[in-house]
Design a protein around this motif. Structure first.
Motif, PDB file in Angstrom:
ATOM      1  N   ALA A  89       0.849  -1.188   0.000  1.00 48.41           N
ATOM      2  CA  ALA A  89       0.000   0.000   0.000  1.00 48.41           C
ATOM      3  C   ALA A  89       0.889   1.245   0.000  1.00 48.41           C
ATOM      4  CB  ALA A  89      -0.883  -0.001   1.233  1.00 48.41           C
ATOM      5  N   ASP A  90       0.422   2.309  -0.637  1.00 48.55           N
ATOM      6  CA  ASP A  90       1.173   3.557  -0.660  1.00 48.55           C
ATOM      7  C   ASP A  90       1.352   4.098   0.757  1.00 48.55           C
ATOM      8  OD1 ASP A  90       1.325   3.432  -3.387  1.00 48.55           O
ATOM      9  OD2 ASP A  90      -0.252   4.921  -3.741  1.00 48.55           O
ATOM     10  N   VAL A  91       2.521   4.670   1.005  1.00 48.12           N
ATOM     11  CA  VAL A  91       2.792   5.325   2.282  1.00 48.12           C
ATOM     12  C   VAL A  91       3.305   6.726   1.990  1.00 48.12           C
ATOM     13  CG1 VAL A  91       3.280   3.188   3.530  1.00 48.12           C
ATOM     14  CG2 VAL A  91       5.148   4.402   2.397  1.00 48.12           C
ATOM     15  N   THR A  92       3.265   7.589   2.992  1.00 48.61           N
ATOM     16  CA  THR A  92       3.762   8.954   2.823  1.00 48.61           C
ATOM     17  C   THR A  92       4.645   9.325   4.014  1.00 48.61           C
ATOM     18  OG1 THR A  92       2.040  10.130   4.047  1.00 48.61           O
ATOM     19  CG2 THR A  92       1.535   9.555   1.749  1.00 48.61           C
ATOM     20  N   HIS A  93       5.399  10.402   3.827  1.00 49.47           N
ATOM     21  CA  HIS A  93       6.211  10.887   4.935  1.00 49.47           C
ATOM     22  C   HIS A  93       5.362  11.350   6.108  1.00 49.47           C
ATOM     23  CE1 HIS A  93       9.922  11.306   2.331  1.00 49.47           C
ATOM     24  NE2 HIS A  93      10.332  10.678   3.390  1.00 49.47           N
ATOM     25  N   ALA A  94       4.110  11.698   5.843  1.00 52.54           N
ATOM     26  CA  ALA A  94       3.213  12.154   6.916  1.00 52.54           C
ATOM     27  C   ALA A  94       2.963  11.042   7.932  1.00 52.54           C
ATOM     28  CB  ALA A  94       1.893  12.638   6.328  1.00 52.54           C
ATOM     29  N   GLN A  95       3.350   9.812   7.600  1.00 53.29           N
ATOM     30  CA  GLN A  95       3.146   8.686   8.498  1.00 53.29           C
ATOM     31  C   GLN A  95       4.358   8.418   9.393  1.00 53.29           C
ATOM     32  OE1 GLN A  95       1.622   6.435   4.804  1.00 53.29           O
ATOM     33  NE2 GLN A  95       0.899   5.230   6.532  1.00 53.29           N
ATOM     34  N   ILE A  96       5.458   9.101   9.158  1.00 55.55           N
ATOM     35  CA  ILE A  96       6.683   8.806   9.900  1.00 55.55           C
ATOM     36  C   ILE A  96       6.517   9.083  11.397  1.00 55.55           C
ATOM     37  CG2 ILE A  96       9.085   9.514  10.254  1.00 55.55           C
ATOM     38  CD1 ILE A  96       9.330   9.747   7.215  1.00 55.55           C
ATOM     39  N   ALA A  97       5.925  10.206  11.750  1.00 56.37           N
ATOM     40  CA  ALA A  97       5.775  10.533  13.177  1.00 56.37           C
ATOM     41  C   ALA A  97       4.974   9.449  13.891  1.00 56.37           C
ATOM     42  CB  ALA A  97       5.108  11.892  13.333  1.00 56.37           C
ATOM     43  N   PHE A 151       3.254   3.276   9.355  1.00 58.85           N
ATOM     44  CA  PHE A 151       3.468   2.480   8.160  1.00 58.85           C
ATOM     45  C   PHE A 151       2.910   1.075   8.368  1.00 58.85           C
ATOM     46  CE2 PHE A 151       7.292   5.276   7.452  1.00 58.85           C
ATOM     47  CZ  PHE A 151       6.714   5.971   6.417  1.00 58.85           C
ATOM     48  N   PRO A 152       2.355   0.505   7.321  1.00 58.03           N
ATOM     49  CA  PRO A 152       1.841  -0.857   7.464  1.00 58.03           C
ATOM     50  C   PRO A 152       2.999  -1.854   7.528  1.00 58.03           C
ATOM     51  CG  PRO A 152       1.585  -0.091   5.218  1.00 58.03           C
ATOM     52  CD  PRO A 152       2.121   1.063   6.015  1.00 58.03           C
ATOM     53  N   MET A 153       3.238  -2.378   8.673  1.00 54.08           N
ATOM     54  CA  MET A 153       4.297  -3.371   8.870  1.00 54.08           C
ATOM     55  C   MET A 153       4.002  -4.092  10.173  1.00 54.08           C
ATOM     56  SD  MET A 153       7.422  -1.010  10.241  1.00 54.08           S
ATOM     57  CE  MET A 153       7.300   0.259   9.021  1.00 54.08           C
ATOM     58  N   TYR A 154       4.626  -5.177  10.345  1.00 52.69           N
ATOM     59  CA  TYR A 154       4.493  -5.875  11.619  1.00 52.69           C
ATOM     60  C   TYR A 154       5.497  -5.269  12.582  1.00 52.69           C
ATOM     61  CZ  TYR A 154       1.926  -9.422   9.114  1.00 52.69           C
ATOM     62  OH  TYR A 154       1.001 -10.072   8.363  1.00 52.69           O
ATOM     63  N   ARG A 184       4.052  -3.339  25.765  1.00 52.61           N
ATOM     64  CA  ARG A 184       2.824  -4.109  25.997  1.00 52.61           C
ATOM     65  C   ARG A 184       3.035  -5.599  25.733  1.00 52.61           C
ATOM     66  NH1 ARG A 184      -0.889  -0.017  22.608  1.00 52.61           N
ATOM     67  NH2 ARG A 184      -0.561   1.784  23.891  1.00 52.61           N
ATOM     68  N   ARG A 185       4.183  -5.944  25.186  1.00 45.60           N
ATOM     69  CA  ARG A 185       4.520  -7.346  24.886  1.00 45.60           C
ATOM     70  C   ARG A 185       3.453  -8.008  24.023  1.00 45.60           C
ATOM     71  NH1 ARG A 185       9.184  -8.306  26.791  1.00 45.60           N
ATOM     72  NH2 ARG A 185       9.862  -7.578  28.801  1.00 45.60           N
ATOM     73  N   GLU A 186       3.120  -7.369  22.968  1.00 45.01           N
ATOM     74  CA  GLU A 186       2.176  -7.946  22.022  1.00 45.01           C
ATOM     75  C   GLU A 186       2.608  -7.564  20.604  1.00 45.01           C
ATOM     76  OE1 GLU A 186      -1.398  -4.764  21.690  1.00 45.01           O
ATOM     77  OE2 GLU A 186      -1.256  -5.852  23.555  1.00 45.01           O
ATOM     78  N   THR A 187       2.138  -8.316  19.634  1.00 44.13           N
ATOM     79  CA  THR A 187       2.443  -8.036  18.252  1.00 44.13           C
ATOM     80  C   THR A 187       1.194  -7.506  17.574  1.00 44.13           C
ATOM     81  OG1 THR A 187       4.069  -9.783  18.221  1.00 44.13           O
ATOM     82  CG2 THR A 187       3.259  -9.038  16.093  1.00 44.13           C
ATOM     83  N   ARG A 188       1.355  -6.451  16.816  1.00 50.11           N
ATOM     84  CA  ARG A 188       0.221  -5.855  16.131  1.00 50.11           C
ATOM     85  C   ARG A 188       0.509  -5.748  14.635  1.00 50.11           C
ATOM     86  NH1 ARG A 188      -2.012  -0.646  19.367  1.00 50.11           N
ATOM     87  NH2 ARG A 188      -3.043  -1.795  21.002  1.00 50.11           N
ATOM     88  N   VAL A 189      -0.530  -5.775  13.874  1.00 46.26           N
ATOM     89  CA  VAL A 189      -0.445  -5.481  12.450  1.00 46.26           C
ATOM     90  C   VAL A 189      -1.163  -4.161  12.259  1.00 46.26           C
ATOM     91  CG1 VAL A 189      -1.025  -6.212  10.125  1.00 46.26           C
ATOM     92  CG2 VAL A 189      -0.529  -7.917  11.896  1.00 46.26           C
ATOM     93  N   VAL A 190      -0.480  -3.190  11.699  1.00 44.36           N
ATOM     94  CA  VAL A 190      -1.111  -1.878  11.497  1.00 44.36           C
ATOM     95  C   VAL A 190      -1.244  -1.584  10.029  1.00 44.36           C
ATOM     96  CG1 VAL A 190      -0.438  -0.910  13.678  1.00 44.36           C
ATOM     97  CG2 VAL A 190       1.097  -0.741  11.738  1.00 44.36           C
TER      98      VAL A 190
END
Ligand SMILES: [Zn+2]
Length: 150
Positions: free
Chosen positions: A105-113, A135-138, A144-150
């Motif tokens: 998926a497209d990402v932008t610099h606006a997502q860095i923060a 950014f969409p990544m694992y 929190r000791r958990e894994t998330r997909v964003v």
């Protein structure tokens, strides 16, 4: 670095842009090479510090994309084809080695923060949430000791 022991370290590279605007491709390459050496030194320094070794997420990028083509490489902006392409490199204990990613998926610099905040276990809440998600990544939220997909 030795006092702060950061969990995340963001490095934005901009010197190649200055030389590209000046039309000095030789110095663009030289600057990129120096940047690589700087990153290597920084990485090795972090790995030699027990407080940082395998503890710090390293986020590298440039401040914008760049035109492509025989003349366009010197500039960037909405009218310059190729400028929409950016790069970002992330390595660290919470980031699996996925290597170069394509067809994402497209990402932008606006997502860095928001991405940096996520690595710190924080939820960045911008005014326009849709445009500023991490950014969409694992990644794993250590606090929190958990894994998330964003
Ligand atoms: Zn520029």
């Amino acid at each position: 670095m030795s006092n702060a022991h950061p969990r995340a370290l963001f490095v934005g590279h901009g010197e190649t842009d200055t030389w590209a605007h000046a039309g000095r491709y030789d110095l663009v390459l030289q600057s990129a090479h120096h940047f690589e050496q700087f990153v290597e030194q920084l990485w090795e320094t972090m790995q030699q510090m027990p407080e940082c070794r395998d503890q710090t997420t390293f986020i590298l990028t440039a401040d914008h994309g760049r035109g492509s083509g025989l003349v366009e490489w010197k500039d960037h902006g909405a009218e310059t084809k190729g400028s929409e392409n950016i790069w970002i490199a992330v390595t660290g204990p919470d980031t699996p080695a996925l290597y170069e990613r394509g067809n994402q998926a497209d990402v932008t610099h606006a997502q860095i923060a928001a991405t940096v905040a996520a690595f710190l276990g924080k939820d960045f809440v911008p005014r326009c949430r849709r445009l500023h998600r991490p950014f969409p990544m694992y990644y794993k939220l250590r606090s929190r000791r958990e894994t998330r997909v964003v």
